[in-house]
Design a protein around this motif. Structure first.
Motif: not given
Length: 353
Positions: A4-11, A287-293
């Motif tokens: 898994i590639a770390p997210l690019n912070n370039q932009f 890469y994870l977005i947590f939808a709800h509790c």
């Protein structure tokens, strides 16, 4: 197994500038601004130059929600209000289009896929993906739930499925689950990873009585004592106390991140899988977005330990990926304002701070 590639912070500076120059006070769209930032970073991973990035339009394509189903041997010990046979019955309901997740996917624009990871009665429906690791796990308080070979096969199954969905144009993947007894398995995973008392991790699941809560606590404590030598290693942990569907969810999260896809995390069960995935490769968290509790005891504490903020708080405790499904309009709204909202210069509005 998963690179898994770390997210690019370039932009990042370009993304922040674009968000901050929209016709609104700084930060006025709150959490949507953070979601826009994360989604744009995930979906622009292949972009190399500032010029190319400026012309890039981040969009959610073929959003797909996958419900993974598996049966748990522990269910026979009375830790749920329903017998294991209900898992297969609900899979049939998914195929027939009658479950809550079917309705939400139809309303909101998700593609829905159903996976048999190992349920008592194999589905005859051709629409159900066959990724069976068996027909039920062993009772986790008496034996290893499965072998490490089964865990690795589940990861391979999940990776193949994610690649197939990627080839079909999906760049945003959500996961749900179905499996009678799986809150017991998830509570054991939570207690092991977070080193918390079992009483803080075991909840009511689909709505069990105080007597069943006490039984679940006892079962999880027995399991953790039995498997204490296996709890530190995430693969061994899944083999010891996991479920066939939890294994596949963990593998799918890792595989989706490897493919540069946004991963939408549902409730308690999926968050437990996310914790295991993070133990295997910490980069997956980007890469994870947590939808709800959810309304399951322990989920809020789980999210707090992960240092994440869910999009929704609706007191859901159904599973199936319902909370993840309901988050899609918010994800689309985040990219909508990012892509289409006027800047101060565009609108001729005096900039405010």
């Amino acid at each position: 197994m998963f690179k898994i590639a770390p997210l690019n912070n370039q932009f990042d500076h370009l993304i922040h500038n674009k968000i901050n120059n929209k016709t609104k006070p700084l930060g006025a769209l709150g959490q949507l601004e953070l979601i826009a930032l994360q989604l744009v970073k995930i979906l622009s991973q292949t972009i190399k130059s500032d010029v190319e990035f400026t012309a890039f339009k981040a969009e959610i394509c073929t959003p797909t929600l996958v419900v993974f189903a598996g049966d748990h041997g522990i269910a026979a010990q009375g830790v749920s209000i329903a017998p294991s046979e209900v898992t297969a019955q609900m899979v049939a309901n998914f195929v027939a289009g009658g479950a809550a997740i079917n309705i939400f996917c139809q309303q909101l624009g998700w593609q829905l896929e159903v996976v048999d990871c190992g349920i008592l009665e194999k589905s005859p429906a051709s629409k159900v993906h066959d990724c069976r690791l068996g027909n039920i796990t062993a009772p986790l308080n008496l034996h290893m739930a499965m072998s490490t070979a089964q865990v690795k096969q589940g990861f391979s199954n999940a990776k193949s499925l994610v690649l197939q969905l990627k080839q079909q144009g999906c760049n945003t993947l959500a996961m749900g689950e179905m499996g009678i007894g799986n809150t017991t398995s998830a509570a054991a995973i939570m207690a092991a990873i977070l080193n918390l008392p079992v009483t803080q991790c075991v909840g009511r699941g689909t709505g069990v009585s105080d007597e069943l809560i006490a039984r679940k606590i006892n079962v999880v404590e027995q399991a953790l004592q039995l498997h204490k030598a296996h709890l530190a290693d995430p693969i061994a942990l899944l083999a010891a106390v996991g479920g066939f569907e939890i294994v596949h969810i963990t593998g799918a999260m890792l595989a989706a991140a490897e493919q540069g896809m946004a991963v939408i995390v549902d409730g308690f069960i999926c968050s437990a899988a996310a914790m295991v995935a993070i133990k295997i490769n910490p980069i997956v968290k980007e890469y994870l977005i947590f939808a709800h509790c959810s309304n399951e005891q322990g989920h809020q504490q789980m999210l707090s330990k992960l240092e994440v903020k869910p999009l929704l708080q609706l007191d859901l405790r159904l599973g199936e990926g319902t909370g993840a499904a309901l988050s899609l309009p918010l994800l689309q709204a985040a990219l909508g304002f990012y892509n289409h909202m006027a800047s101060f210069a565009d609108a001729g509005v005096e900039q405010v701070v």
